[in-house]
Motif scaffolding. Structure first.
Motif, PDB file in Angstrom:
ATOM      1  N   TYR A  60       0.850  -1.178   0.000  1.00  0.00           N
ATOM      2  CA  TYR A  60       0.000   0.000   0.000  1.00  0.00           C
ATOM      3  C   TYR A  60       0.889   1.233   0.000  1.00  0.00           C
ATOM      4  O   TYR A  60       1.956   1.233   0.618  1.00  0.00           O
ATOM      5  CB  TYR A  60      -0.904   0.029   1.231  1.00  0.00           C
ATOM      6  CG  TYR A  60      -1.809  -1.177   1.314  1.00  0.00           C
ATOM      7  CD1 TYR A  60      -2.988  -1.220   0.585  1.00  0.00           C
ATOM      8  CD2 TYR A  60      -1.476  -2.267   2.110  1.00  0.00           C
ATOM      9  CE1 TYR A  60      -3.825  -2.330   0.656  1.00  0.00           C
ATOM     10  CE2 TYR A  60      -2.297  -3.375   2.191  1.00  0.00           C
ATOM     11  CZ  TYR A  60      -3.477  -3.400   1.455  1.00  0.00           C
ATOM     12  OH  TYR A  60      -4.285  -4.497   1.519  1.00  0.00           O
ATOM     13  N   TYR A  62       1.399   5.162   1.048  1.00  0.00           N
ATOM     14  CA  TYR A  62       0.953   6.175   2.000  1.00  0.00           C
ATOM     15  C   TYR A  62       1.686   7.484   1.708  1.00  0.00           C
ATOM     16  O   TYR A  62       2.876   7.608   2.013  1.00  0.00           O
ATOM     17  CB  TYR A  62       1.252   5.722   3.433  1.00  0.00           C
ATOM     18  CG  TYR A  62       0.544   4.440   3.802  1.00  0.00           C
ATOM     19  CD1 TYR A  62      -0.767   4.456   4.267  1.00  0.00           C
ATOM     20  CD2 TYR A  62       1.181   3.213   3.662  1.00  0.00           C
ATOM     21  CE1 TYR A  62      -1.424   3.273   4.586  1.00  0.00           C
ATOM     22  CE2 TYR A  62       0.533   2.025   3.985  1.00  0.00           C
ATOM     23  CZ  TYR A  62      -0.766   2.068   4.439  1.00  0.00           C
ATOM     24  OH  TYR A  62      -1.415   0.898   4.752  1.00  0.00           O
ATOM     25  N   THR A  70      -0.177   9.052   5.479  1.00  0.00           N
ATOM     26  CA  THR A  70      -1.495   8.446   5.662  1.00  0.00           C
ATOM     27  C   THR A  70      -2.227   8.335   4.340  1.00  0.00           C
ATOM     28  O   THR A  70      -1.970   9.107   3.406  1.00  0.00           O
ATOM     29  CB  THR A  70      -2.350   9.228   6.676  1.00  0.00           C
ATOM     30  OG1 THR A  70      -3.556   8.508   6.930  1.00  0.00           O
ATOM     31  CG2 THR A  70      -2.666  10.628   6.186  1.00  0.00           C
ATOM     32  N   ASP A  71      -3.130   7.355   4.283  1.00  0.00           N
ATOM     33  CA  ASP A  71      -4.039   7.229   3.156  1.00  0.00           C
ATOM     34  C   ASP A  71      -5.488   7.281   3.635  1.00  0.00           C
ATOM     35  O   ASP A  71      -6.404   6.986   2.902  1.00  0.00           O
ATOM     36  CB  ASP A  71      -3.775   5.927   2.383  1.00  0.00           C
ATOM     37  CG  ASP A  71      -4.163   4.683   3.157  1.00  0.00           C
ATOM     38  OD1 ASP A  71      -4.445   4.787   4.379  1.00  0.00           O
ATOM     39  OD2 ASP A  71      -4.189   3.594   2.556  1.00  0.00           O
ATOM     40  N   ASN A  73      -6.651   5.286   5.941  1.00  0.00           N
ATOM     41  CA  ASN A  73      -6.911   4.011   6.608  1.00  0.00           C
ATOM     42  C   ASN A  73      -5.893   3.714   7.700  1.00  0.00           C
ATOM     43  O   ASN A  73      -6.215   3.078   8.695  1.00  0.00           O
ATOM     44  CB  ASN A  73      -6.895   2.866   5.596  1.00  0.00           C
ATOM     45  CG  ASN A  73      -8.005   3.006   4.588  1.00  0.00           C
ATOM     46  OD1 ASN A  73      -9.159   3.134   4.953  1.00  0.00           O
ATOM     47  ND2 ASN A  73      -7.657   3.002   3.313  1.00  0.00           N
ATOM     48  N   ALA A  74      -4.665   4.150   7.487  1.00  0.00           N
ATOM     49  CA  ALA A  74      -3.595   3.965   8.464  1.00  0.00           C
ATOM     50  C   ALA A  74      -2.756   5.235   8.499  1.00  0.00           C
ATOM     51  O   ALA A  74      -2.713   5.988   7.516  1.00  0.00           O
ATOM     52  CB  ALA A  74      -2.713   2.769   8.102  1.00  0.00           C
ATOM     53  N   ASN A  88      -4.006   2.095  13.038  1.00  0.00           N
ATOM     54  CA  ASN A  88      -5.041   1.729  12.090  1.00  0.00           C
ATOM     55  C   ASN A  88      -6.210   2.658  12.392  1.00  0.00           C
ATOM     56  O   ASN A  88      -6.751   2.631  13.499  1.00  0.00           O
ATOM     57  CB  ASN A  88      -5.418   0.257  12.295  1.00  0.00           C
ATOM     58  CG  ASN A  88      -6.459  -0.208  11.319  1.00  0.00           C
ATOM     59  OD1 ASN A  88      -7.413   0.503  11.006  1.00  0.00           O
ATOM     60  ND2 ASN A  88      -6.293  -1.425  10.845  1.00  0.00           N
ATOM     61  N   GLY A  90      -9.234   2.695  11.297  1.00  0.00           N
ATOM     62  CA  GLY A  90     -10.559   2.082  11.349  1.00  0.00           C
ATOM     63  C   GLY A  90     -10.765   1.157  12.523  1.00  0.00           C
ATOM     64  O   GLY A  90     -11.868   0.691  12.777  1.00  0.00           O
ATOM     65  N   HIS A  91      -9.705   0.852  13.243  1.00  0.00           N
ATOM     66  CA  HIS A  91      -9.752  -0.080  14.372  1.00  0.00           C
ATOM     67  C   HIS A  91      -8.849   0.448  15.488  1.00  0.00           C
ATOM     68  O   HIS A  91      -7.970   1.268  15.237  1.00  0.00           O
ATOM     69  CB  HIS A  91      -9.271  -1.471  13.941  1.00  0.00           C
ATOM     70  CG  HIS A  91     -10.074  -2.044  12.810  1.00  0.00           C
ATOM     71  ND1 HIS A  91     -11.297  -2.639  12.997  1.00  0.00           N
ATOM     72  CD2 HIS A  91      -9.843  -2.078  11.478  1.00  0.00           C
ATOM     73  CE1 HIS A  91     -11.774  -3.029  11.835  1.00  0.00           C
ATOM     74  NE2 HIS A  91     -10.919  -2.707  10.886  1.00  0.00           N
TER      75      HIS A  91
END
Length: 105
Positions: A60, A62, A70-71, A73-74, A88, A90-91
């Protein structure tokens, strides 16, 4: 200048080494194989492949601005040549990653 701006200004020319990064003390977070892209001394992007027990996810890309990559998502906050803070988005996973060196950990 407030402390956040001073931190970002200080780290805008921070360098990070390409290589394998691990999350010490948390084997549930996958190792990250990181490639650093630069323009001059400025880091422009990180290409990250999640490896280890994850198998292989990615790579990925970034994009980076100052010491933050960052993108959406992380997020990676670069803090030394051999380490960064990762989360992360989203989590609730986060870690202070460090570069894996040859030899026992």
């Amino acid at each position: 200048m407030n402390s956040t701006l001073a931190f970002l200004a200080l780290n805008s020319f921070l360098s990070l080494e390409t290589g394998l990064y691990i999350c010490p003390g948390n084997p549930d977070i996958c190792d990250q194989d990181v490639r650093v892209y630069q323009s001059g001394k400025q880091i422009t992007a990180l290409k990250v492949e999640y490896v280890g027990y994850c198998g292989s996810m990615g790579p990925y890309l970034y994009p980076c601005k100052n010491a933050v990559c960052t993108d959406g998502n992380a997020e990676f906050v670069l803090n030394s040549r051999g380490g960064y803070a990762w989360k992360n988005l989203g989590h609730p996973f986060r870690c202070e990653f460090r570069k894996k060196r040859p030899g026992p950990e």
